[in-house]
Design a protein around this motif. Sequence first.
Motif: not given
Length: 192
Positions: A40-66
């Motif tokens: 979930e793209d709600d990171v305090v203090g700056g988002r890590p660059d994990w999307d560079r290694v394939g992580a997806q940052f999304v507004g709401d993780v609930a649909p993906y978890e479901r």
Amino acid sequence: MVDRITPVTQAGDIAGLAERHGVADAWPVVSERFTQWVIEDDVVGGRPDWDRVGAQFVGDVAPYERMKLRLLNASHLAVAGLGRLIGHETVDETMRDDRIRRYMAALMDRETGPTLLPVPGIDLPAYKAELIARFANPAIRDTVERVNTDAALNYLLDPVRDRLATDAPIDLLALGGAAWMRRARASTRPAR
């Protein structure tokens, strides 16, 4: 939400790591090649660059978890329960049984898939096909006993509740639940 199948470490995993790489590790973690991280793209203090290694940052993780819980986890538990009743030892062996492979596809298409929320950016037919291929991968060596023991029955019951609330059929989910109950009943019976 993290999606990656990681079966229990086997003695061959320990020996293979030592033999191939000279690494002595009493408990290496083995896994499939597939990996999915949705954050979930709600990171305090700056988002890590994990999307560079394939992580997806999304507004709401609930649909993906479901999606993961209802398509991967519910299917895993259902096919492992049926596989055990038939006498299979591993999930990939179970998936070589065409009846169970077709059952899993039907379960996702007819009963668990319709309970999903919209999942932005996911091609659901491709995801379902990939799940079938992942479960059939003989390199994973995931045992039906591990899945049956580790997986919560709620993986099947949550979509059952949703389907019953709309008077939708639950035949395939009920079959998976019955297999789970049959295993539980057999494992709690006193020895004669």
